[in-house]
Scaffold this motif. Sequence first.
Motif, PDB file in Angstrom:
ATOM      1  N   PRO A   1       0.826  -1.216   0.000  1.00 47.44           N
ATOM      2  CA  PRO A   1       0.000   0.000   0.000  1.00 47.44           C
ATOM      3  C   PRO A   1       0.862   1.268   0.000  1.00 47.44           C
ATOM      4  CG  PRO A   1      -0.090  -1.133   2.120  1.00 47.44           C
ATOM      5  CD  PRO A   1       0.667  -2.023   1.199  1.00 47.44           C
ATOM      6  N   LEU A   2       2.086   1.074   0.469  1.00 44.63           N
ATOM      7  CA  LEU A   2       2.995   2.234   0.515  1.00 44.63           C
ATOM      8  C   LEU A   2       3.234   2.768  -0.889  1.00 44.63           C
ATOM      9  CD1 LEU A   2       5.589   1.022   3.169  1.00 44.63           C
ATOM     10  CD2 LEU A   2       3.662   2.597   3.481  1.00 44.63           C
ATOM     11  N   ALA A   3       3.244   1.805  -1.846  1.00 47.44           N
ATOM     12  CA  ALA A   3       3.463   2.225  -3.235  1.00 47.44           C
ATOM     13  C   ALA A   3       2.283   3.092  -3.706  1.00 47.44           C
ATOM     14  CB  ALA A   3       3.616   1.004  -4.128  1.00 47.44           C
ATOM     15  N   THR A   4       1.093   2.677  -3.293  1.00 50.74           N
ATOM     16  CA  THR A   4      -0.114   3.423  -3.653  1.00 50.74           C
ATOM     17  C   THR A   4      -0.038   4.842  -3.072  1.00 50.74           C
ATOM     18  OG1 THR A   4      -1.270   1.362  -3.543  1.00 50.74           O
ATOM     19  CG2 THR A   4      -2.641   3.359  -3.596  1.00 50.74           C
ATOM     20  N   ILE A   5       0.389   4.875  -1.784  1.00 54.23           N
ATOM     21  CA  ILE A   5       0.519   6.166  -1.096  1.00 54.23           C
ATOM     22  C   ILE A   5       1.513   7.035  -1.854  1.00 54.23           C
ATOM     23  CG2 ILE A   5       1.353   7.318   1.012  1.00 54.23           C
ATOM     24  CD1 ILE A   5       0.260   4.794   2.497  1.00 54.23           C
ATOM     25  N   ALA A   6       2.611   6.341  -2.335  1.00 52.83           N
ATOM     26  CA  ALA A   6       3.653   7.089  -3.046  1.00 52.83           C
ATOM     27  C   ALA A   6       3.094   7.756  -4.291  1.00 52.83           C
ATOM     28  CB  ALA A   6       4.796   6.142  -3.430  1.00 52.83           C
ATOM     29  N   ARG A   7       2.077   7.113  -4.861  1.00 52.86           N
ATOM     30  CA  ARG A   7       1.497   7.699  -6.079  1.00 52.86           C
ATOM     31  C   ARG A   7       0.546   8.860  -5.761  1.00 52.86           C
ATOM     32  NH1 ARG A   7       0.720   2.263  -7.699  1.00 52.86           N
ATOM     33  NH2 ARG A   7      -1.554   2.475  -7.665  1.00 52.86           N
ATOM     34  N   GLY A   8       0.353   9.309  -4.483  1.00 52.90           N
ATOM     35  CA  GLY A   8      -0.457  10.485  -4.156  1.00 52.90           C
ATOM     36  C   GLY A   8      -1.714  10.190  -3.357  1.00 52.90           C
ATOM     37  N   TYR A   9      -1.909   8.857  -3.066  1.00 53.15           N
ATOM     38  CA  TYR A   9      -3.069   8.511  -2.252  1.00 53.15           C
ATOM     39  C   TYR A   9      -2.709   8.644  -0.792  1.00 53.15           C
ATOM     40  CZ  TYR A   9      -5.135   6.760  -6.533  1.00 53.15           C
ATOM     41  OH  TYR A   9      -5.647   6.668  -7.780  1.00 53.15           O
ATOM     42  N   ALA A  10      -3.780   8.724   0.093  1.00 59.18           N
ATOM     43  CA  ALA A  10      -3.549   8.800   1.539  1.00 59.18           C
ATOM     44  C   ALA A  10      -4.436   7.789   2.225  1.00 59.18           C
ATOM     45  CB  ALA A  10      -3.857  10.192   2.063  1.00 59.18           C
ATOM     46  N   VAL A  11      -3.982   7.263   3.349  1.00 57.06           N
ATOM     47  CA  VAL A  11      -4.788   6.336   4.151  1.00 57.06           C
ATOM     48  C   VAL A  11      -5.213   7.101   5.416  1.00 57.06           C
ATOM     49  CG1 VAL A  11      -4.823   4.169   5.420  1.00 57.06           C
ATOM     50  CG2 VAL A  11      -3.564   4.344   3.263  1.00 57.06           C
ATOM     51  N   LEU A  12      -6.550   7.046   5.688  1.00 57.98           N
ATOM     52  CA  LEU A  12      -7.058   7.776   6.860  1.00 57.98           C
ATOM     53  C   LEU A  12      -7.271   6.816   8.011  1.00 57.98           C
ATOM     54  CD1 LEU A  12      -9.774  10.082   5.156  1.00 57.98           C
ATOM     55  CD2 LEU A  12      -7.306  10.455   5.392  1.00 57.98           C
ATOM     56  N   THR A  13      -6.864   7.230   9.184  1.00 60.70           N
ATOM     57  CA  THR A  13      -7.156   6.435  10.373  1.00 60.70           C
ATOM     58  C   THR A  13      -7.816   7.359  11.387  1.00 60.70           C
ATOM     59  OG1 THR A  13      -4.933   6.875  11.138  1.00 60.70           O
ATOM     60  CG2 THR A  13      -5.362   4.710  10.168  1.00 60.70           C
ATOM     61  N   ASP A  14      -8.819   6.816  12.113  1.00 62.11           N
ATOM     62  CA  ASP A  14      -9.498   7.633  13.132  1.00 62.11           C
ATOM     63  C   ASP A  14      -8.658   7.710  14.385  1.00 62.11           C
ATOM     64  OD1 ASP A  14      -9.803   5.154  14.354  1.00 62.11           O
ATOM     65  OD2 ASP A  14     -11.935   4.964  13.779  1.00 62.11           O
ATOM     66  N   ASP A  15      -9.247   8.330  15.409  1.00 55.87           N
ATOM     67  CA  ASP A  15      -8.446   8.532  16.626  1.00 55.87           C
ATOM     68  C   ASP A  15      -8.148   7.237  17.357  1.00 55.87           C
ATOM     69  OD1 ASP A  15     -11.054   8.123  17.228  1.00 55.87           O
ATOM     70  OD2 ASP A  15     -11.235   9.804  18.666  1.00 55.87           O
ATOM     71  N   LYS A  16      -8.869   6.086  16.964  1.00 53.51           N
ATOM     72  CA  LYS A  16      -8.585   4.776  17.564  1.00 53.51           C
ATOM     73  C   LYS A  16      -7.586   4.014  16.713  1.00 53.51           C
ATOM     74  CE  LYS A  16     -13.330   4.478  19.368  1.00 53.51           C
ATOM     75  NZ  LYS A  16     -13.984   5.298  18.316  1.00 53.51           N
ATOM     76  N   GLY A  17      -7.145   4.582  15.634  1.00 54.31           N
ATOM     77  CA  GLY A  17      -6.169   3.926  14.753  1.00 54.31           C
ATOM     78  C   GLY A  17      -6.818   3.064  13.706  1.00 54.31           C
ATOM     79  N   GLU A  18      -8.180   3.035  13.645  1.00 54.06           N
ATOM     80  CA  GLU A  18      -8.876   2.216  12.674  1.00 54.06           C
ATOM     81  C   GLU A  18      -8.855   2.925  11.322  1.00 54.06           C
ATOM     82  OE1 GLU A  18     -10.792  -0.707  13.298  1.00 54.06           O
ATOM     83  OE2 GLU A  18     -10.171  -0.758  15.424  1.00 54.06           O
ATOM     84  N   THR A  19      -8.625   2.125  10.281  1.00 57.05           N
ATOM     85  CA  THR A  19      -8.647   2.693   8.939  1.00 57.05           C
ATOM     86  C   THR A  19     -10.059   3.141   8.602  1.00 57.05           C
ATOM     87  OG1 THR A  19      -6.929   1.180   8.289  1.00 57.05           O
ATOM     88  CG2 THR A  19      -8.131   2.247   6.511  1.00 57.05           C
ATOM     89  N   VAL A  20     -10.136   4.342   8.048  1.00 58.15           N
ATOM     90  CA  VAL A  20     -11.449   4.897   7.693  1.00 58.15           C
ATOM     91  C   VAL A  20     -11.737   4.538   6.246  1.00 58.15           C
ATOM     92  CG1 VAL A  20     -12.832   7.027   7.478  1.00 58.15           C
ATOM     93  CG2 VAL A  20     -11.154   6.792   9.324  1.00 58.15           C
ATOM     94  N   THR A  21     -12.742   3.686   6.016  1.00 58.06           N
ATOM     95  CA  THR A  21     -13.060   3.297   4.650  1.00 58.06           C
ATOM     96  C   THR A  21     -14.461   3.766   4.256  1.00 58.06           C
ATOM     97  OG1 THR A  21     -13.958   1.205   5.412  1.00 58.06           O
ATOM     98  CG2 THR A  21     -11.616   1.215   4.801  1.00 58.06           C
ATOM     99  N   SER A  22     -15.179   4.434   5.210  1.00 54.05           N
ATOM    100  CA  SER A  22     -16.556   4.874   4.912  1.00 54.05           C
ATOM    101  C   SER A  22     -16.738   6.308   5.441  1.00 54.05           C
ATOM    102  CB  SER A  22     -17.554   3.923   5.584  1.00 54.05           C
ATOM    103  OG  SER A  22     -18.834   4.488   5.595  1.00 54.05           O
ATOM    104  N   SER A  23     -17.530   7.134   4.704  1.00 49.36           N
ATOM    105  CA  SER A  23     -17.777   8.526   5.114  1.00 49.36           C
ATOM    106  C   SER A  23     -18.556   8.577   6.416  1.00 49.36           C
ATOM    107  CB  SER A  23     -18.523   9.297   4.017  1.00 49.36           C
ATOM    108  OG  SER A  23     -19.748   8.634   3.722  1.00 49.36           O
ATOM    109  N   SER A  24     -19.248   7.403   6.672  1.00 51.99           N
ATOM    110  CA  SER A  24     -20.074   7.373   7.873  1.00 51.99           C
ATOM    111  C   SER A  24     -19.259   7.104   9.127  1.00 51.99           C
ATOM    112  CB  SER A  24     -21.174   6.305   7.723  1.00 51.99           C
ATOM    113  OG  SER A  24     -20.596   5.072   7.465  1.00 51.99           O
TER     114      SER A  24
END
Lengths: 70, 443
Positions: free
Chosen positions: B387-410
């Motif tokens: 996934p680091l390669a994906t990030i390198a291409r300009g994407y970002a991974v979001l994590t909430d304050d509990k460290g969980e990856t955010v995959t939904s707007s909700s």
Amino acid sequence: MSFEKKVQRLEEIVRALESKDLSLEKGLKLFEEGITCLRDASAELSKAEAAVQVLRERTDGILEATDLRA
Amino acid sequence: MNPRPARTATSSTGRSSASQPEPDALALFEDFDAETQAPPAPARPEGRARRPAGRSDEPGLSPESAISVATLTLATRDIIEGAVEPLWVRGEVVGLKEHRKGHWYFTLKDENAQIRCVMWATDARRALAAPDEGMTIIALGKLTVFAARGELQLRVLRIESSGDGLWRKAFEKIHKKLEAEGLFAAERKRPLPLLPSCVAVVTSTDGAALHDIVSVVQRRCPITRVVVAHAIVQGEDAPKSLVTALHRVARWGQADVVILGRGGGSREDLWAFNDERVVRAAAGMPVPVISAVGHEVDVTLCDLAADHRAATPSAAAEAAVPRLTDLVRHVRRLGEDLRDCANAQVESARQRLAAAGVGIARAASHRVERGRLTLEGIAGRLHALSPLATIARGYAVLTDDKGETVTSSSALAPGDAFVARVRDGRIHARTERTELLGEDQVE
């Protein structure tokens, strides 16, 4: 085994060992046998000097060899 | 006429035949009994037959006392036998005939005279050979009269050839016979042992041959035992004695090789070694036989029958035993060869082992290299998938304050804090507002 046979065997063993296509195990076995032959043959060559004897027939028909000058 | 044993010269009394159980001419003279020829009676002094004439009552001295022919011839025989000792006579043999019982009849002659001869079977058997026609021989014989024919006759006791005729004939006869039996065949010859532990010598203990043999054996190979079987080596008793000695050695069974021989001598001296019995005994020995007869004379039949022939007793001894020092050297060299060979074997095994080690190491390093390349390939693919390669291409991974990856707007409400992981760091931010997209816009 006569002296002659021992020497012959020894010569055979040397010849066999000289040929390279021999397993190490087989070679060592032959070597051991060769050493035994060699020891026996050498022992025969270092026997004590023998005296000259006369073969006489006793009156009971038994043959015995006694020293010539006795 | 029966064979009559030889008689020695008469004594002056002429009574030499007193004990002979045979018809006596002078007895017959008195008995007038030529037909029965019995019983034996003592001979009378020969002088009696020559008594002066005049007494007409004496047999044969008057017509009235006429004697028979048999009486006359037998009386003559007795006179002749009594008067002459056995003599050696030289002459040429003519017309020899052998009687079926083995008696020989022949004539001995020279230019001017001849005499009939008889040799009884018992004497003929002891002769070397029957003489050939015309052969000059020397015969020991007793002069007698063959009464049946009124002939002077030589009763031969022994014959010897004037040259070597009889010897050669006898030799050839035995040679031919034994050769036909294969006794001299090359295939019968056995090899001599390399190192005999015992050499038997059949010879006379008094002869020079034994001394020669013993000194050679003791010089060359002193560990070899020499055992002598004594034999008479010349004369009439020699053949039997030699055969007995050979048989004794064979029966004893401890000899590895036999030397049969004697020192040099005349043909006659060496004759026993041509005797058929001796030759057969030599050929029949269970161990190899070396013959050593004489120095320079003709070959003997024992020489031909032996496994090995030596010119002299010394040469026989040299053939019989090796030089011990040679043998010691040979065995020592074999020992060295053996060790060299064994060392070479071990060395070659070590080299093989070393070579194998190198091979294994090389093979092993090859494998590692291949593994490394494989690993690099995998790593590349792994990297591509990271996934680091994906990030390198300009994407970002979001994590909430509990460290969980955010995959939904909700997952976030306005005001919630979250972290955006980008290529080179993190951005800490707060949610302003969220928006749910329609189904068709969701992957």
